[in-house]
Scaffold this active site. Structure first.
Site, mmCIF file in Angstrom:
data_model
loop_
_atom_site.group_PDB
_atom_site.id
_atom_site.type_symbol
_atom_site.label_atom_id
_atom_site.label_comp_id
_atom_site.label_asym_id
_atom_site.label_seq_id
_atom_site.Cartn_x
_atom_site.Cartn_y
_atom_site.Cartn_z
ATOM 1 N N VAL A 16 3.067 5.970 -2.885
ATOM 2 C CA VAL A 16 4.263 6.719 -3.304
ATOM 3 C C VAL A 16 4.306 6.841 -4.823
ATOM 4 O O VAL A 16 4.561 7.924 -5.368
ATOM 5 C CB VAL A 16 5.533 6.032 -2.778
ATOM 6 C CG1 VAL A 16 6.775 6.576 -3.481
ATOM 7 C CG2 VAL A 16 5.662 6.234 -1.274
ATOM 8 N N GLY B 188 0.816 -1.215 0.000
ATOM 9 C CA GLY B 188 0.000 0.000 0.000
ATOM 10 C C GLY B 188 0.846 1.259 0.000
ATOM 11 O O GLY B 188 0.521 2.253 -0.664
ATOM 12 N N ASP B 189 1.955 1.231 0.744
ATOM 13 C CA ASP B 189 2.869 2.374 0.755
ATOM 14 C C ASP B 189 3.499 2.565 -0.622
ATOM 15 O O ASP B 189 3.629 3.699 -1.105
ATOM 16 C CB ASP B 189 3.957 2.165 1.804
ATOM 17 C CG ASP B 189 3.398 2.048 3.209
ATOM 18 O OD1 ASP B 189 2.744 2.998 3.657
ATOM 19 O OD2 ASP B 189 3.611 1.009 3.852
ATOM 20 N N ARG B 190 3.885 1.454 -1.252
ATOM 21 C CA ARG B 190 4.485 1.543 -2.593
ATOM 22 C C ARG B 190 3.486 2.122 -3.584
ATOM 23 O O ARG B 190 3.848 2.938 -4.449
ATOM 24 C CB ARG B 190 4.935 0.154 -3.052
ATOM 25 C CG ARG B 190 5.656 0.171 -4.411
ATOM 26 C CD ARG B 190 6.998 0.855 -4.260
ATOM 27 N NE ARG B 190 7.699 1.003 -5.524
ATOM 28 C CZ ARG B 190 7.612 2.060 -6.322
ATOM 29 N NH1 ARG B 190 6.831 3.082 -5.984
ATOM 30 N NH2 ARG B 190 8.297 2.132 -7.437
#
Length: 433
Positions: A259, A254-256
């Site tokens: 970003v 989810g962070d990837r």
């Protein structure tokens, strides 16, 4: 020119304790883990910041750290990853997530830090300065209070006009400020965040539409893991996005995604284009178990090196940029071609072979034997040219779209991840080889 990305949110310290468990404790009948390795990495918004820094962006993380040992260890890991920190201060312990692993398989997770501690918000000038110069802002909310602080919310609302704002929400956190460029809840978060009357059985389309209205956002993308994503924008039917299922560690996907979307918007992409980039990036990240690339031994945080494969930063020898490229090409119905070799002392025969390979499809990925691999194949005096220089020379060729370095004698694992449609080798190899 590198993009300036400001990330606002709760940073955590992720710790992986790996070992072997072959016996039970005689006093409690529970597994005993014989520790072999203890590694730490930034977690939460900290992982998002480390990922963005590895992409080559100038990244500042606005977060809140405690004055405890975990806070100092987390700050050191972030700085080693190339992240500048604006520390608002935390009146309590820095949160930690400790994963106990048996030969890489999860055994138990221990959470430290308890309930969310109050955010002090002491560096207000630093917050305003970072937002003022950011090309884009990503709110990576983990529900522990940074994004919900009134001063932070006010600063984000004031920043919004004219520049991209991506909001990765949390059910315990605040709603995105009105007018956010893109909100990126996952399906479970969307079910918990959607307005009253939409229960668990509600289709993702309805959830996305309801959140789009409730948040007054420009776009809402509901991510659905292996099922891809769904993008909703005002006045348009929801757009589904498929992804290539990946078998790697999903930690940090989810962070990837967030970003990649923020950086794409900062570069002028539309929301549909940004989501296309983000889906491909997240899928590749999972396939490469990318969060592990940001872990370092807990007894001393070493600087995070950067890859020289696609001209952007990442973990050394990372295949992720090549996986992202392959996903993009496949999404257009194209053919992915790969070749491999040492390419020590690049010559005209190499160039002709690479040009012929590129002509077989729509992109060419070169799997390059790293220095250790070349030594194993050709002896201790080789290579004559180091892996980073060899990768840079290959990448400079017009026929080469991406380069990924591997250390093993054969690129079996890289091929398993990349799955090229065509594997090209020179005429000095027989098919059986």
């Amino acid at each position: 020119m590198s993009k300036r990305l400001a990330i606002v949110g709760d940073a955590l310290l992720d710790r992986d304790v790996d070992g072997t468990s072959v016996r039970l404790s005689p006093d409690a009948g529970v597994p005993v883990l014989d520790e072999r390795e203890d590694r730490v990495r930034p977690g939460g918004a900290g992982l998002a910041a480390a990922i963005a820094a590895a992409e080559g962006s100038a990244v500042t993380l606005v977060t809140a750290l405690g004055g405890d040992a975990a806070g100092k260890e987390l700050a050191a890991a972030l700085r080693a990853a190339g992240v500048r920190i604006v520390d608002l201060g935390l009146a309590g312990r820095t949160p930690q997530k400790v994963r106990l692993l048996d030969e890489g398989r999860p055994l138990l997770r221990l959470d430290r830090g308890g309930t969310a501690a109050p955010v002090i918000a002491r560096d207000r000038a630093g917050l305003r300065e970072v937002l003022a110069v950011a090309s884009a802002v990503l709110v990576s909310d983990y529900g522990r209070g940074v994004a919900a602080h009134p001063l932070v919310l006010a600063a984000l609302a004031a920043h919004r006009p004219g520049r991209p704002l991506v909001w990765d929400p949390h059910p315990r956190g605040p709603a995105p400020v009105p007018g956010a460029s893109l909100a990126t809840p996952n399906l479970d978060e969307a079910r918990r965040l959607a307005p009253a009357g939409e229960g668990e059985a509600s289709p993702a389309e309805e959830l996305a539409r309801n959140l789009l209205v409730a948040w007054a956002a420009e776009a809402v993308c509901v991510t659905r893991g292996a099922d891809g994503a769904l993008l909703a924008m005002p006045g348009e039917p929801p757009l589904p996005y498929r992804c290539q299922p990946a078998a790697g560690d999903p930690c940090g996907a989810g962070d990837r995604f967030a970003v990649a979307a923020a950086l794409a918007l900062a570069g002028g992409a539309t929301p549909p284009e940004a989501v296309t980039e983000a889906v491909a990036a997240a899928s590749a990240f999972v396939a490469a178990s990318g969060s592990r690339n940001f872990a370092t031994p807990s007894d001393g945080v070493a600087p995070q090196p950067r890859i020289d494969t696609c001209g952007v930063g990442a973990a050394p020898h990372s295949i992720e940029p090549a996986l992202v490229l392959a996903e993009r090409v496949r999404a257009r119905g194209g053919t992915v071609v790969a070749t491999g070799g040492c390419f020590d002392l690049l010559h005209v025969g190499h160039v002709q072979t690479l040009e012929a390979a590129r002509a077989l499809g729509d992109c060419l990925v070169v799997l390059l034997n790293g220095d250790r691999s070349v030594r194993e194949l050709k002896g201790p005096e080789r290579p004559l040219v180091g892996e980073r220089e060899r990768a840079a020379m290959l990448k400079a060729l017009a026929c080469v779209d991406e380069v990924a370095i591997f250390d093993e004698p054969l690129p079996d694992e890289a091929l398993r991840l990349l799955r090229p449609d065509v594997w090209a080798k020179g005429g000095d190899y027989a098919v059986s080889e």
